[in-house]
Design a protein around this motif. Structure first.
Motif, mmCIF file in Angstrom:
data_model
loop_
_atom_site.group_PDB
_atom_site.id
_atom_site.type_symbol
_atom_site.label_atom_id
_atom_site.label_comp_id
_atom_site.label_asym_id
_atom_site.label_seq_id
_atom_site.Cartn_x
_atom_site.Cartn_y
_atom_site.Cartn_z
ATOM 1 N N SER A 72 0.826 -1.201 0.000
ATOM 2 C CA SER A 72 0.000 0.000 0.000
ATOM 3 C C SER A 72 0.868 1.262 0.000
ATOM 4 O O SER A 72 0.570 2.243 -0.696
ATOM 5 N N ALA A 73 1.960 1.229 0.765
ATOM 6 C CA ALA A 73 2.861 2.383 0.807
ATOM 7 C C ALA A 73 3.491 2.643 -0.554
ATOM 8 O O ALA A 73 3.658 3.795 -0.973
ATOM 9 N N SER A 110 1.010 4.239 -2.896
ATOM 10 C CA SER A 110 0.771 5.634 -2.520
ATOM 11 C C SER A 110 1.776 6.574 -3.178
ATOM 12 O O SER A 110 1.441 7.720 -3.505
ATOM 13 N N ARG A 118 0.437 7.061 -6.649
ATOM 14 C CA ARG A 118 -0.819 7.820 -6.602
ATOM 15 C C ARG A 118 -0.562 9.298 -6.305
ATOM 16 O O ARG A 118 -1.123 10.184 -6.974
ATOM 17 N N ASP A 119 0.316 9.574 -5.329
ATOM 18 C CA ASP A 119 0.585 10.969 -4.972
ATOM 19 C C ASP A 119 1.263 11.708 -6.120
ATOM 20 O O ASP A 119 0.926 12.871 -6.409
ATOM 21 N N ARG A 172 -1.363 12.377 -8.822
ATOM 22 C CA ARG A 172 -2.261 13.474 -8.455
ATOM 23 C C ARG A 172 -1.549 14.821 -8.529
ATOM 24 O O ARG A 172 -2.157 15.848 -8.886
ATOM 25 N N TRP A 196 -7.707 9.864 -9.430
ATOM 26 C CA TRP A 196 -7.366 8.465 -9.127
ATOM 27 C C TRP A 196 -8.518 7.800 -8.386
ATOM 28 O O TRP A 196 -9.057 8.358 -7.431
ATOM 29 N N ASP A 219 -9.276 3.874 -6.754
ATOM 30 C CA ASP A 219 -8.762 2.527 -6.491
ATOM 31 C C ASP A 219 -9.853 1.465 -6.609
ATOM 32 O O ASP A 219 -11.009 1.712 -6.254
#
Length: 382
Positions: free
Chosen positions: A10-11, A14, A17-18, A21, A27, A29
């Motif tokens: 998950s990290a 991220s 994703r960051d 963005r 985005w 999920d």
């Protein structure tokens, strides 16, 4: 769509994703726990007429099958630079008819041996360099009341251990003969028989709670000091980091015992479906561009425990285990394909897992019967 649901996974997502963005992207999920379930869910959505624009898959024959049937499009923005910066084995596996059909996210190594450094010090043990040394160390740990091997009882985890033993007994050329060329002589060889003997000798060093256990639960056993070793892919490092431990320090790492350096690779990659409009097409291209940026590649792989797909990313900020892997894969001779999703056709890969799991879970089977079981399983699909 993806299956990146554990702490380290998950990290890592991220990071992408960051960055996505930050470049103005929107985005959403659709996580599905477990790689097999997530791949099946993506295919079902495609066939059902509701294709995910971007979905996580794995390089190998299953991806080629999607390409053959025209269910995915070439990776947007893939260019000649990829030929230069991707390892040759990865580049070949990501292509179909000369075009990149997926954007690789990371490179994982399957043949790692993680160990609780404090337990080994307590037992006065050095890190085993051969399987004979490992068996001696395991017996000593068991006599101390410790679980020598933290293991989840799932076929793919059993196959990881088996292939680590196979590489350690036969070496990387034997591994290729068995799984890449499907050499009948290798399938009937003394080296494969010795592999099954050694594999069987490991059974007493796994606890009775193993069946059905997930890999990250076994990693937790290692981190707590309940168990001394875990044979697992380097995705375990993501959870080790998430627990506040440093891979290579409290939890040590070494490649599984083998006569020569080799890296059994598995590669997560994102695939793409026909965009429904120009905005989706632009979003897909932005996603690929962001994910392949060297800085993003560095940060996401540091979080996940894997190494970058780009060989031009420096090792600064990576743990000692990852730096070892990044240096190792500079030599193409060390590259081996995982049999799980990367190297074998889907049916054959499943048959290998089934044969290995059947042998592991039935102590009545002899090494000779194990070798015959694997040989028949592979030749049935040859």
């Amino acid at each position: 769509m993806h299956w990146l649901t554990s702490g380290g996974e998950s990290a890592s997502l991220s990071v992408v994703r960051d960055a996505y963005r930050d470049q103005g992207g929107s985005w959403r999920d659709a996580p599905v726990p477990g790689g097999s379930a997530a791949r099946a869910a993506a295919v079902n959505r495609i066939l059902g007429g509701n294709p995910p624009p971007v979905f996580l898959f794995s390089l190998g024959n299953q991806l080629n099958e999607l390409s053959t049937h025209g269910l995915i499009i070439p990776a947007p923005g893939a260019d000649e630079e990829w030929d230069r910066v991707l390892p040759p084995l990865l580049a070949r596996s990501a292509k179909y008819q000369g075009r990149y059909m997926a954007a690789p996210l990371n490179i994982h190594g399957e043949n790692w041996m993680f160990y609780n450094a404090g337990l080994l010090r307590q037992a006065g043990l050095a890190v085993p360099r051969t399987w004979a040394e490992f068996l001696d160390a395991a017996a000593r740990l068991k006599a101390m009341g410790k679980i020598p091997i933290a293991m989840g009882g799932q076929p793919w985890q059993e196959r990881l251990l088996f292939n680590a033993v196979l590489l350690g007994v036969g070496g990387r050329d034997f591994y290729r003969r068995l799984y890449e060329t499907l050499d009948p002589a290798a399938l009937d060889s003394p080296a494969l028989l010795e592999t099954f003997r050694t594999f069987a000798a490991l059974r007493p060093f796994v606890d009775e709670g193993s069946p059905g256990r997930r890999w990250n639960q076994a990693t937790a056993m290692l981190m707590r000091g309940d168990a001394a070793f875990q044979f697992m892919g380097d995705w375990a490092k993501g959870d080790i980091r998430a627990a506040g431990l440093e891979p290579g320090v409290q939890i040590g790492c070494a490649l599984s015992p083998a006569p020569e350096p080799a890296y059994i690779m598995v590669v997560d990659a994102f695939a793409f479906t026909q965009p429904r409009d120009a905005e989706t097409a632009k979003a897909q291209e932005r996603f690929v561009s962001v994910m392949m940026e060297p800085g993003v590649q560095a940060r996401l792989n540091q979080a996940k425990g894997s190494i970058p797909v780009r060989t031009d990313v420096p090792g600064d900020g990576f743990d000692i285990c990852a730096r070892q892997a990044m240096e190792l894969i500079r030599d193409p001779a060390t590259h081996l394909a995982s049999t799980g999703l990367f190297g074998l056709p889907g049916g054959m890969a499943g048959a290998v897992d089934d044969a290995v799991s059947q042998f592991w879970n039935d102590p009545r089977l002899t090494p000779e019967q194990g070798r015959d079981l694997l040989r028949r399983s592979i030749l049935a699909f040859r």
